[in-house]
Motif scaffolding. Structure first.
Motif, PDB file in Angstrom:
ATOM      1  N   THR A 168       0.861  -1.190   0.000  1.00 15.16           N
ATOM      2  CA  THR A 168       0.000   0.000   0.000  1.00 15.16           C
ATOM      3  C   THR A 168       0.895   1.235   0.000  1.00 15.16           C
ATOM      4  O   THR A 168       2.106   1.142   0.248  1.00 15.16           O
ATOM      5  CB  THR A 168      -0.881   0.039   1.257  1.00 15.16           C
ATOM      6  OG1 THR A 168      -0.029   0.309   2.383  1.00 15.16           O
ATOM      7  CG2 THR A 168      -1.613  -1.274   1.472  1.00 15.16           C
ATOM      8  N   TRP A 169       0.297   2.379  -0.219  1.00 15.31           N
ATOM      9  CA  TRP A 169       1.114   3.600  -0.190  1.00 15.31           C
ATOM     10  C   TRP A 169       1.695   3.822   1.194  1.00 15.31           C
ATOM     11  O   TRP A 169       2.786   4.366   1.346  1.00 15.31           O
ATOM     12  CB  TRP A 169       0.312   4.823  -0.673  1.00 15.31           C
ATOM     13  CG  TRP A 169      -0.805   5.273   0.238  1.00 15.31           C
ATOM     14  CD1 TRP A 169      -2.105   4.918   0.160  1.00 15.31           C
ATOM     15  CD2 TRP A 169      -0.691   6.153   1.360  1.00 15.31           C
ATOM     16  NE1 TRP A 169      -2.823   5.519   1.162  1.00 15.31           N
ATOM     17  CE2 TRP A 169      -1.987   6.291   1.917  1.00 15.31           C
ATOM     18  CE3 TRP A 169       0.351   6.856   1.950  1.00 15.31           C
ATOM     19  CZ2 TRP A 169      -2.251   7.077   3.033  1.00 15.31           C
ATOM     20  CZ3 TRP A 169       0.102   7.651   3.067  1.00 15.31           C
ATOM     21  CH2 TRP A 169      -1.188   7.747   3.592  1.00 15.31           C
ATOM     22  N   ARG A 170       1.002   3.313   2.237  1.00 16.82           N
ATOM     23  CA  ARG A 170       1.511   3.487   3.604  1.00 16.82           C
ATOM     24  C   ARG A 170       2.775   2.674   3.822  1.00 16.82           C
ATOM     25  O   ARG A 170       3.665   3.066   4.559  1.00 16.82           O
ATOM     26  CB  ARG A 170       0.451   3.092   4.629  1.00 16.82           C
ATOM     27  CG  ARG A 170      -0.686   4.079   4.717  1.00 16.82           C
ATOM     28  CD  ARG A 170      -1.667   3.747   5.845  1.00 16.82           C
ATOM     29  NE  ARG A 170      -2.747   4.709   5.885  1.00 16.82           N
ATOM     30  CZ  ARG A 170      -3.825   4.668   5.102  1.00 16.82           C
ATOM     31  NH1 ARG A 170      -3.982   3.676   4.238  1.00 16.82           N
ATOM     32  NH2 ARG A 170      -4.751   5.596   5.180  1.00 16.82           N
ATOM     33  N   ASP A 171       2.852   1.494   3.156  1.00 11.42           N
ATOM     34  CA  ASP A 171       4.068   0.686   3.268  1.00 11.42           C
ATOM     35  C   ASP A 171       5.274   1.423   2.696  1.00 11.42           C
ATOM     36  O   ASP A 171       6.417   1.162   3.077  1.00 11.42           O
ATOM     37  CB  ASP A 171       3.921  -0.630   2.476  1.00 11.42           C
ATOM     38  CG  ASP A 171       2.844  -1.535   3.032  1.00 11.42           C
ATOM     39  OD1 ASP A 171       2.741  -1.623   4.274  1.00 11.42           O
ATOM     40  OD2 ASP A 171       2.110  -2.153   2.240  1.00 11.42           O
ATOM     41  N   LEU A 172       5.020   2.278   1.729  1.00  9.12           N
ATOM     42  CA  LEU A 172       6.102   2.906   0.962  1.00  9.12           C
ATOM     43  C   LEU A 172       6.470   4.293   1.470  1.00  9.12           C
ATOM     44  O   LEU A 172       7.403   4.910   0.955  1.00  9.12           O
ATOM     45  CB  LEU A 172       5.672   3.041  -0.510  1.00  9.12           C
ATOM     46  CG  LEU A 172       5.248   1.749  -1.212  1.00  9.12           C
ATOM     47  CD1 LEU A 172       4.689   2.051  -2.596  1.00  9.12           C
ATOM     48  CD2 LEU A 172       6.429   0.795  -1.328  1.00  9.12           C
ATOM     49  N   THR A 173       5.723   4.780   2.448  1.00  9.11           N
ATOM     50  CA  THR A 173       5.813   6.207   2.791  1.00  9.11           C
ATOM     51  C   THR A 173       6.083   6.423   4.269  1.00  9.11           C
ATOM     52  O   THR A 173       5.512   5.727   5.118  1.00  9.11           O
ATOM     53  CB  THR A 173       4.465   6.909   2.447  1.00  9.11           C
ATOM     54  OG1 THR A 173       4.094   6.572   1.115  1.00  9.11           O
ATOM     55  CG2 THR A 173       4.560   8.422   2.587  1.00  9.11           C
ATOM     56  N   VAL A 174       6.961   7.369   4.589  1.00  8.43           N
ATOM     57  CA  VAL A 174       6.990   7.945   5.943  1.00  8.43           C
ATOM     58  C   VAL A 174       6.780   9.440   5.775  1.00  8.43           C
ATOM     59  O   VAL A 174       7.131  10.014   4.737  1.00  8.43           O
ATOM     60  CB  VAL A 174       8.326   7.672   6.691  1.00  8.43           C
ATOM     61  CG1 VAL A 174       8.522   6.198   6.945  1.00  8.43           C
ATOM     62  CG2 VAL A 174       9.518   8.277   5.964  1.00  8.43           C
ATOM     63  N   TRP A 175       6.174  10.050   6.737  1.00 12.09           N
ATOM     64  CA  TRP A 175       6.018  11.505   6.702  1.00 12.09           C
ATOM     65  C   TRP A 175       7.290  12.140   7.238  1.00 12.09           C
ATOM     66  O   TRP A 175       7.823  11.708   8.267  1.00 12.09           O
ATOM     67  CB  TRP A 175       4.820  11.950   7.550  1.00 12.09           C
ATOM     68  CG  TRP A 175       3.493  11.475   7.013  1.00 12.09           C
ATOM     69  CD1 TRP A 175       2.722  10.484   7.522  1.00 12.09           C
ATOM     70  CD2 TRP A 175       2.821  11.966   5.854  1.00 12.09           C
ATOM     71  NE1 TRP A 175       1.600  10.308   6.763  1.00 12.09           N
ATOM     72  CE2 TRP A 175       1.618  11.209   5.725  1.00 12.09           C
ATOM     73  CE3 TRP A 175       3.084  12.959   4.916  1.00 12.09           C
ATOM     74  CZ2 TRP A 175       0.718  11.426   4.689  1.00 12.09           C
ATOM     75  CZ3 TRP A 175       2.169  13.169   3.890  1.00 12.09           C
ATOM     76  CH2 TRP A 175       1.012  12.413   3.787  1.00 12.09           C
TER      77      TRP A 175
END
Ligand SMILES: Cc1cc2nc3c(=O)[nH]c(=O)nc-3n(C[C@H](O)[C@H](O)[C@H](O)COP(=O)(O)O)c2cc1C
Length: 181
Positions: A168-175
């Motif tokens: 998911t995009w959450r797996d690929l992203t940190v803020w």
């Protein structure tokens, strides 16, 4: 998550096509795909990517022989090249990172444009650069970096390369941390 946005829907539904029919692409369709490629963003707006296109069956057969990563039998190929000679004239290092990034933006744009027109696309980077340049007769100073195989999707063919669950995009992203935090 795409709602009825056609661009987001196309981005999500594009998949690599590794089984293609032998139906030829109309030249106009190939030209539409190439025309989309020129709108890809480029470093410094220099447009140092170049395209070598072929829909000649003999050329494609020869190209396949020097491209172990080409699992499909495309009816057309666009080789995304870098004009290294012009890049140096513009002050880029011959192997400048941004030149490879430009290849990626062009390739992604070509693949998406093909998909939008109902044409299957398959990326190939596993090929002999020198042999492909000879087969395609690339102009002096151009290096082929990425092959986009094109053809109408056929049923069957090699299974997609699955790597576990879909990310998911959450797996690929940190803020990034907030300023001052
Ligand atoms: C830089 C790059 C190189 C690739 N090289 C090959 C290749 O040589 N042969 C191949 O069949 N697929 C190649 N692919 C396709 C990937 O395997 C494919 O994008 C991935 O499995 C995900 O499939 P999807 O795009 O359908 O989601 C390449 C993709 C990229 C971005």
């Amino acid at each position: 998550m795409t709602g009825d946005n056609p661009v987001l829907a196309a981005i999500r539904s594009r998949r690599v096509v590794r089984a293609m029919t032998d139906q030829r692409l109309p030249r106009q369709t190939l030209e539409q795909i190439l025309d989309a490629g020129r709108w890809a963003p480029t470093a410094g707006n220099r447009h140092l990517q170049r395209f070598v296109a072929s829909d000649d069956s003999g050329t494609l057969r020869a190209l396949r022989m020097v491209s172990p990563g080409m699992l499909q039998r495309p009816v057309a190929v666009v080789a995304v090249c870098v004009d290294r000679a012009l890049a140096v004239d513009f002050g880029f290092a011959r192997q400048a990172h941004s030149l490879s990034v430009d290849v990626g933006t062009a390739a992604a744009t070509l693949l998406l444009a093909a998909h939008a027109l109902g044409v299957g696309g398959g990326p190939v980077t596993s090929f002999s650069r020198a042999a492909a340049a000879a087969v395609l007769g690339t102009p002096q100073g151009w290096t082929p970096e990425f092959l986009v195989c094109l053809g109408y999707p056929a049923p069957g063919g090699p299974a997609p390369m699955r790597r576990g669950r879909r990310l998911t995009w959450r797996d690929l992203t940190v803020w990034a941390p907030r300023e001052g935090a």
